[in-house]
Scaffold this motif. Structure first.
Motif, PDB file in Angstrom:
ATOM      1  N   THR A   1       0.842  -1.188   0.000  1.00 58.91           N
ATOM      2  CA  THR A   1       0.000   0.000   0.000  1.00 58.91           C
ATOM      3  C   THR A   1       0.880   1.241   0.000  1.00 58.91           C
ATOM      4  OG1 THR A   1      -1.713  -1.179   1.251  1.00 58.91           O
ATOM      5  CG2 THR A   1      -1.832   1.230   1.207  1.00 58.91           C
ATOM      6  N   VAL A   2       0.938   1.927  -1.123  1.00 59.57           N
ATOM      7  CA  VAL A   2       1.800   3.099  -1.238  1.00 59.57           C
ATOM      8  C   VAL A   2       0.982   4.364  -0.988  1.00 59.57           C
ATOM      9  CG1 VAL A   2       3.432   4.359  -2.681  1.00 59.57           C
ATOM     10  CG2 VAL A   2       3.254   1.872  -2.888  1.00 59.57           C
ATOM     11  N   ASP A   3       0.918   4.760   0.286  1.00 60.14           N
ATOM     12  CA  ASP A   3       0.318   6.053   0.606  1.00 60.14           C
ATOM     13  C   ASP A   3       1.440   7.079   0.739  1.00 60.14           C
ATOM     14  OD1 ASP A   3       1.528   5.517   3.029  1.00 60.14           O
ATOM     15  OD2 ASP A   3      -0.312   5.649   4.223  1.00 60.14           O
ATOM     16  N   THR A   4       1.138   8.270   1.209  1.00 58.10           N
ATOM     17  CA  THR A   4       2.171   9.313   1.288  1.00 58.10           C
ATOM     18  C   THR A   4       3.288   8.923   2.248  1.00 58.10           C
ATOM     19  OG1 THR A   4       0.864  10.470   2.978  1.00 58.10           O
ATOM     20  CG2 THR A   4       0.579  11.162   0.684  1.00 58.10           C
ATOM     21  N   HIS A   5       2.945   8.250   3.340  1.00 56.23           N
ATOM     22  CA  HIS A   5       3.969   7.829   4.302  1.00 56.23           C
ATOM     23  C   HIS A   5       4.888   6.780   3.685  1.00 56.23           C
ATOM     24  CE1 HIS A   5       1.900   9.992   7.498  1.00 56.23           C
ATOM     25  NE2 HIS A   5       0.780   9.382   7.169  1.00 56.23           N
ATOM     26  N   PHE A   6       4.293   5.779   3.062  1.00 57.14           N
ATOM     27  CA  PHE A   6       5.098   4.700   2.485  1.00 57.14           C
ATOM     28  C   PHE A   6       6.027   5.237   1.403  1.00 57.14           C
ATOM     29  CE2 PHE A   6       6.365   1.090   0.060  1.00 57.14           C
ATOM     30  CZ  PHE A   6       6.353   0.016   0.939  1.00 57.14           C
ATOM     31  N   GLY A   7       5.499   6.074   0.527  1.00 54.86           N
ATOM     32  CA  GLY A   7       6.335   6.611  -0.543  1.00 54.86           C
ATOM     33  C   GLY A   7       7.488   7.434  -0.002  1.00 54.86           C
ATOM     34  N   ARG A   8       7.213   8.263   0.995  1.00 52.44           N
ATOM     35  CA  ARG A   8       8.265   9.099   1.587  1.00 52.44           C
ATOM     36  C   ARG A   8       9.373   8.246   2.199  1.00 52.44           C
ATOM     37  NH1 ARG A   8       5.320  11.240   5.073  1.00 52.44           N
ATOM     38  NH2 ARG A   8       5.968  10.291   7.020  1.00 52.44           N
ATOM     39  N   LEU A   9       8.992   7.233   2.963  1.00 47.79           N
ATOM     40  CA  LEU A   9      10.001   6.405   3.624  1.00 47.79           C
ATOM     41  C   LEU A   9      10.753   5.516   2.650  1.00 47.79           C
ATOM     42  CD1 LEU A   9       8.527   7.511   6.117  1.00 47.79           C
ATOM     43  CD2 LEU A   9       8.868   5.272   7.187  1.00 47.79           C
ATOM     44  N   ALA A  10      10.061   5.026   1.623  1.00 48.65           N
ATOM     45  CA  ALA A  10      10.743   4.201   0.622  1.00 48.65           C
ATOM     46  C   ALA A  10      11.861   4.996  -0.047  1.00 48.65           C
ATOM     47  CB  ALA A  10       9.748   3.693  -0.411  1.00 48.65           C
ATOM     48  N   ARG A  11      11.616   6.271  -0.296  1.00 49.25           N
ATOM     49  CA  ARG A  11      12.662   7.115  -0.881  1.00 49.25           C
ATOM     50  C   ARG A  11      13.756   7.421   0.131  1.00 49.25           C
ATOM     51  NH1 ARG A  11       7.936   8.812  -3.394  1.00 49.25           N
ATOM     52  NH2 ARG A  11       7.459  10.340  -1.775  1.00 49.25           N
ATOM     53  N   ARG A  12      13.384   7.701   1.373  1.00 52.23           N
ATOM     54  CA  ARG A  12      14.394   7.974   2.386  1.00 52.23           C
ATOM     55  C   ARG A  12      15.269   6.750   2.654  1.00 52.23           C
ATOM     56  NH1 ARG A  12      11.074  11.657   6.875  1.00 52.23           N
ATOM     57  NH2 ARG A  12      11.235  13.622   5.701  1.00 52.23           N
ATOM     58  N   PHE A  13      14.674   5.579   2.597  1.00 46.35           N
ATOM     59  CA  PHE A  13      15.435   4.349   2.814  1.00 46.35           C
ATOM     60  C   PHE A  13      16.313   3.984   1.620  1.00 46.35           C
ATOM     61  CE2 PHE A  13      11.915   2.627   5.841  1.00 46.35           C
ATOM     62  CZ  PHE A  13      12.465   3.331   6.894  1.00 46.35           C
ATOM     63  N   GLY A  14      16.144   4.696   0.500  1.00 42.70           N
ATOM     64  CA  GLY A  14      16.920   4.380  -0.688  1.00 42.70           C
ATOM     65  C   GLY A  14      16.429   3.150  -1.417  1.00 42.70           C
ATOM     66  N   TRP A  15      15.152   2.808  -1.212  1.00 44.56           N
ATOM     67  CA  TRP A  15      14.586   1.657  -1.906  1.00 44.56           C
ATOM     68  C   TRP A  15      14.134   2.040  -3.307  1.00 44.56           C
ATOM     69  CZ3 TRP A  15      10.805  -0.357   2.452  1.00 44.56           C
ATOM     70  CH2 TRP A  15      11.579  -0.806   3.542  1.00 44.56           C
ATOM     71  N   THR A  16      13.885   3.310  -3.532  1.00 42.08           N
ATOM     72  CA  THR A  16      13.425   3.818  -4.827  1.00 42.08           C
ATOM     73  C   THR A  16      13.745   5.290  -4.881  1.00 42.08           C
ATOM     74  OG1 THR A  16      11.483   4.082  -6.264  1.00 42.08           O
ATOM     75  CG2 THR A  16      11.136   4.366  -3.921  1.00 42.08           C
ATOM     76  N   THR A  17      13.710   5.859  -6.079  1.00 41.38           N
ATOM     77  CA  THR A  17      13.818   7.308  -6.245  1.00 41.38           C
ATOM     78  C   THR A  17      12.539   7.868  -6.859  1.00 41.38           C
ATOM     79  OG1 THR A  17      14.832   7.043  -8.434  1.00 41.38           O
ATOM     80  CG2 THR A  17      16.322   7.223  -6.542  1.00 41.38           C
ATOM     81  N   SER A  18      11.565   7.017  -7.094  1.00 36.01           N
ATOM     82  CA  SER A  18      10.367   7.405  -7.832  1.00 36.01           C
ATOM     83  C   SER A  18       9.316   8.048  -6.938  1.00 36.01           C
ATOM     84  CB  SER A  18       9.754   6.187  -8.528  1.00 36.01           C
ATOM     85  OG  SER A  18       8.590   6.563  -9.243  1.00 36.01           O
ATOM     86  N   ASP A  19       8.578   8.998  -7.525  1.00 34.04           N
ATOM     87  CA  ASP A  19       7.410   9.582  -6.874  1.00 34.04           C
ATOM     88  C   ASP A  19       6.115   8.925  -7.357  1.00 34.04           C
ATOM     89  OD1 ASP A  19       8.755  11.573  -5.333  1.00 34.04           O
ATOM     90  OD2 ASP A  19       9.012  12.767  -7.145  1.00 34.04           O
ATOM     91  N   ASP A  20       6.232   8.045  -8.337  1.00 30.78           N
ATOM     92  CA  ASP A  20       5.058   7.376  -8.895  1.00 30.78           C
ATOM     93  C   ASP A  20       4.683   6.182  -8.021  1.00 30.78           C
ATOM     94  OD1 ASP A  20       3.730   5.184 -10.534  1.00 30.78           O
ATOM     95  OD2 ASP A  20       3.657   6.843 -11.950  1.00 30.78           O
ATOM     96  N   PRO A  21       3.480   6.184  -7.428  1.00 31.57           N
ATOM     97  CA  PRO A  21       3.100   5.101  -6.518  1.00 31.57           C
ATOM     98  C   PRO A  21       3.196   3.709  -7.126  1.00 31.57           C
ATOM     99  CG  PRO A  21       1.565   6.920  -6.316  1.00 31.57           C
ATOM    100  CD  PRO A  21       2.425   7.226  -7.505  1.00 31.57           C
ATOM    101  N   VAL A  22       2.842   3.575  -8.393  1.00 37.42           N
ATOM    102  CA  VAL A  22       2.897   2.255  -9.029  1.00 37.42           C
ATOM    103  C   VAL A  22       4.344   1.793  -9.168  1.00 37.42           C
ATOM    104  CG1 VAL A  22       2.346   0.927 -11.091  1.00 37.42           C
ATOM    105  CG2 VAL A  22       0.720   2.626 -10.247  1.00 37.42           C
ATOM    106  N   LYS A  23       5.242   2.696  -9.551  1.00 33.43           N
ATOM    107  CA  LYS A  23       6.656   2.339  -9.652  1.00 33.43           C
ATOM    108  C   LYS A  23       7.229   2.001  -8.282  1.00 33.43           C
ATOM    109  CE  LYS A  23       7.753   4.965 -13.845  1.00 33.43           C
ATOM    110  NZ  LYS A  23       8.581   6.074 -14.417  1.00 33.43           N
ATOM    111  N   VAL A  24       6.853   2.780  -7.273  1.00 31.30           N
ATOM    112  CA  VAL A  24       7.319   2.500  -5.916  1.00 31.30           C
ATOM    113  C   VAL A  24       6.864   1.111  -5.487  1.00 31.30           C
ATOM    114  CG1 VAL A  24       7.139   3.169  -3.485  1.00 31.30           C
ATOM    115  CG2 VAL A  24       7.385   4.936  -5.250  1.00 31.30           C
ATOM    116  N   GLU A  25       5.599   0.801  -5.740  1.00 34.31           N
ATOM    117  CA  GLU A  25       5.046  -0.506  -5.382  1.00 34.31           C
ATOM    118  C   GLU A  25       5.852  -1.637  -6.015  1.00 34.31           C
ATOM    119  OE1 GLU A  25       1.023  -3.130  -6.311  1.00 34.31           O
ATOM    120  OE2 GLU A  25       0.901  -0.929  -6.397  1.00 34.31           O
ATOM    121  N   HIS A  26       6.146  -1.514  -7.294  1.00 35.41           N
ATOM    122  CA  HIS A  26       6.854  -2.589  -7.990  1.00 35.41           C
ATOM    123  C   HIS A  26       8.325  -2.666  -7.578  1.00 35.41           C
ATOM    124  CE1 HIS A  26       3.462  -3.726 -10.353  1.00 35.41           C
ATOM    125  NE2 HIS A  26       3.390  -2.591 -11.016  1.00 35.41           N
ATOM    126  N   GLU A  27       8.967  -1.519  -7.411  1.00 35.03           N
ATOM    127  CA  GLU A  27      10.385  -1.536  -7.052  1.00 35.03           C
ATOM    128  C   GLU A  27      10.605  -2.066  -5.639  1.00 35.03           C
ATOM    129  OE1 GLU A  27      12.158   2.266  -7.845  1.00 35.03           O
ATOM    130  OE2 GLU A  27      11.594   2.216  -9.969  1.00 35.03           O
TER     131      GLU A  27
END
Length: 273
Positions: A183-209
């Protein structure tokens, strides 16, 4: 799990360089199928990134053993409606509103035939209540017309419903049907980028990466762990870095307050309001 991933040592980010390599290394996907050249978001090897992501999730699981969906529900329909209503408001406010709503409208058919004025009166505390009234009535009508009044347990079907995107669909699948989803909400997307798991702002790309880093069976709980951490510690404006249980594995350590005493005061206990 990829071959060899489980044997890598846990090395804190503070002991690794995070600069991209001059020549991108050959990397292997978390699924273990084939390899491809290309740098990871932090410049670490693919296997190191997978290992670090899983270590962070394990630490968050220990920190938040009670992590779960923070919307109250008893049926898939209740969770679907509550998730749709949670847009642009808090889970706490939704939970204060839904007991009356669920008692008065227990089925999709009840929503489909609801009198808008009566429904608006119940939903008024949530804000945007007229739009949400239309959304809930439309959702009930679609469920009755296309799925015999039942919430479908498939993502491809859920996202065809009015007001339901991948985020809402994954919430329902993971928590009402036991189907793993991120579930990529605003919190998940922000932390995924901070953790260096992704650089994307696109929720679908974040989900897949992110899905390539974590075993599928863990996707739903990963979502809970990350969202709980984002709501309580890793805030958007003032993250409590000095009180963070995964600071040693986070390449963004230092973007927030690092002094332990000051950071501890930023930590929110219980559900944010």
């Amino acid at each position: 799990m990829s071959e060899g991933v489980g044997t890598l040592p846990d090395v804190p980010m503070t002991q690794r360089t995070t600069q991209p390599a001059a020549h991108p290394p050959t990397t292997r996907r978390a699924s273990g199928q084939g390899s491809e050249p290309g740098p990871t978001p932090t410049g670490e090897s693919r296997l190191a990134l997978v290992r670090r992501a899983r270590r962070i999730d394990r630490e968050l699981a220990v920190t938040y053993p009670d992590a779960r969906a923070e919307l109250d529900f008893a049926t898939p329909l209740e969770l679907l409606v509550a998730t749709v209503l949670s847009a642009q408001t808090t889970d706490v406010r939704v939970n204060a509103t839904t007991p009356v709503l669920f008692a008065r409208y227990p089925t999709a058919a009840a929503y489909a035939g609801a009198e808008p004025a009566a429904l608006e009166e119940i939903l008024k505390p949530l804000g945007f209540f007229r739009a949400k009234t239309r959304a809930v009535i439309g959702l009930g009508q679609a469920l009755v017309e296309r799925f015999d009044g039942e919430v479908p347990p498939r993502l491809d079907d859920l996202v065809t419903l009015p007001g339901v995107g991948r985020k809402t669909a994954n919430v329902v699948l993971g928590n009402a049907f036991g189907v793993p989803g991120i579930t990529v909400d605003t919190h998940f997307g922000r932390l995924a980028r901070r953790f260096g798991w992704t650089t994307s702002d696109d929720p679908v790309k974040v989900e897949h990466e992110v899905g390539e880093l974590i075993p599928k069976r863990d996707w739903t709980m990963l979502s809970h762990h990350v969202v709980w951490h984002g709501r309580r510690v890793c805030h958007a404006k003032r993250p409590a870095c000095g009180a963070c249980p995964v600071a040693a594995w986070c390449p963004s350590y230092g973007v927030g307050e690092t002094a332990p005493d000051a950071a501890a005061k930023l930590v929110k206990q219980g559900p944010p309001r």
